[in-house]
Design an enzyme around this catalytic site. Structure first.
Site, PDB file in Angstrom:
ATOM      1  N   ASN A   1       0.844  -1.208   0.000  1.00 41.54           N
ATOM      2  CA  ASN A   1       0.000   0.000   0.000  1.00 41.54           C
ATOM      3  C   ASN A   1       0.876   1.254   0.000  1.00 41.54           C
ATOM      4  OD1 ASN A   1       0.576  -0.899   2.692  1.00 41.54           O
ATOM      5  ND2 ASN A   1      -1.074   0.344   3.535  1.00 41.54           N
TER       6      ASN A   1
ATOM      7  N   GLU B   1       0.455   5.311   0.791  1.00 43.35           N
ATOM      8  CA  GLU B   1      -0.423   6.336   1.358  1.00 43.35           C
ATOM      9  C   GLU B   1       0.032   7.741   0.966  1.00 43.35           C
ATOM     10  OE1 GLU B   1      -0.711   5.402   5.562  1.00 43.35           O
ATOM     11  OE2 GLU B   1      -2.064   3.718   5.113  1.00 43.35           O
TER      12      GLU B   1
ATOM     13  N   CYS C   1      -4.428   0.853  -1.912  1.00 43.96           N
ATOM     14  CA  CYS C   1      -4.215  -0.445  -1.273  1.00 43.96           C
ATOM     15  C   CYS C   1      -3.173  -1.277  -2.018  1.00 43.96           C
ATOM     16  CB  CYS C   1      -5.512  -1.239  -1.257  1.00 43.96           C
ATOM     17  SG  CYS C   1      -6.807  -0.574  -0.206  1.00 43.96           S
TER      18      CYS C   1
ATOM     19  N   GLU D   1      -3.293  -4.362  -2.868  1.00 45.06           N
ATOM     20  CA  GLU D   1      -3.870  -5.220  -3.910  1.00 45.06           C
ATOM     21  C   GLU D   1      -3.977  -4.479  -5.232  1.00 45.06           C
ATOM     22  OE1 GLU D   1      -4.937  -4.725  -0.818  1.00 45.06           O
ATOM     23  OE2 GLU D   1      -6.141  -6.399  -0.074  1.00 45.06           O
TER      24      GLU D   1
ATOM     25  N   CYS E   1     -10.516  -4.883   0.800  1.00 44.69           N
ATOM     26  CA  CYS E   1     -11.625  -3.938   0.945  1.00 44.69           C
ATOM     27  C   CYS E   1     -12.560  -4.030  -0.260  1.00 44.69           C
ATOM     28  CB  CYS E   1     -11.096  -2.518   1.117  1.00 44.69           C
ATOM     29  SG  CYS E   1     -10.535  -1.761  -0.426  1.00 44.69           S
TER      30      CYS E   1
HETATM   31  N1  THU Z   1      -5.139  -1.584   2.976  1.00 43.80           N
HETATM   32  C1  THU Z   1      -4.592  -2.371   1.995  1.00 43.80           C
HETATM   33  O1  THU Z   1      -3.586  -2.008   1.381  1.00 43.80           O
HETATM   34  N2  THU Z   1      -5.193  -3.552   1.723  1.00 43.80           N
HETATM   35  C2  THU Z   1      -6.220  -4.099   2.436  1.00 43.80           C
HETATM   36  O2  THU Z   1      -6.646  -5.198   2.140  1.00 43.80           O
HETATM   37  C3  THU Z   1      -6.809  -3.343   3.547  1.00 43.80           C
HETATM   38  C4  THU Z   1      -6.340  -1.938   3.694  1.00 43.80           C
HETATM   39  C5  THU Z   1      -4.466  -0.334   3.312  1.00 43.80           C
HETATM   40  C6  THU Z   1      -5.157   0.940   2.973  1.00 43.80           C
HETATM   41  C7  THU Z   1      -4.506   1.899   3.954  1.00 43.80           C
HETATM   42  O3  THU Z   1      -3.264   2.338   3.404  1.00 43.80           O
HETATM   43  C8  THU Z   1      -4.219   1.031   5.169  1.00 43.80           C
HETATM   44  O4  THU Z   1      -4.257  -0.312   4.707  1.00 43.80           O
HETATM   45  C9  THU Z   1      -5.195   1.213   6.312  1.00 43.80           C
HETATM   46  O5  THU Z   1      -6.498   1.055   5.885  1.00 43.80           O
END
Ligand code: THU
Length: 129
Positions: A47, A49, A58, A60, A89
């Site tokens: 991920n 941010e 995310c 994925e 998600c």
């Molecule tokens: N996140 C993912 O990368 N994949 C998931 O399956 C769940 C959430 C990330 C998004 C954000 O950067 C952090 O996790 C917290 O939600």
């Protein structure tokens, strides 16, 4: 030829490694994803941010978009690794349905065992065009 359990254990290990390269200074929730292609290649992502939180992406989707950029359109499995149990998600499920509709999604249960689900199980009655 390794069976799918061994193959998925290895794929989960690649997701765990990808997690180390995640950029998650705001949530401190690092996630890694590893995709297995029909040709046996592994494509990973973590991920990413942003200070403008809504721009965060995310793991994925980072991995799936990287696969498209590499011309890989036949994704057989998607492993997701996080510090605690994580399951994709809703937004990622929609993107998986578009780019990897037949894939197995591999997550880790609390007890350490792997859980395998189909993308279509994770997003039933989905919107498509
Ligand atoms: N996140 C993912 O990368 N994949 C998931 O399956 C769940 C959430 C990330 C998004 C954000 O950067 C952090 O996790 C917290 O939600």
């Amino acid at each position: 030829m390794s069976d799918s359990n061994t193959q998925y254990t290895r794929l989960m290990e690649r997701a765990r490694q990808a997690r180390e390269r995640a950029y998650a200074p705001y949530s401190n929730f690092k996630v890694g994803a590893a995709l297995l292609t029909a040709g046996g290649e592994v494509i990973t992502g973590g991920n990413v941010e942003n200070a403008s939180y809504g721009l965060s992406m995310c793991a994925e989707r980072v991995a799936l978009f990287a696969a498209v950029a590499r011309g890989e359109r036949d994704i057989r499995a998607i492993a997701v690794a996080a510090g605690t149990r994580a399951i994709p998600c809703g937004a990622c499920r929609q993107v998986m349905l578009e780019l990897a509709p037949e894939a197995d999604v591999i997550t880790r249960e609390e007890d350490g065992s792997l859980r395998v689900q189909k993308v279509k199980e994770l997003l039933p009655d989905a919107f498509t065009l």
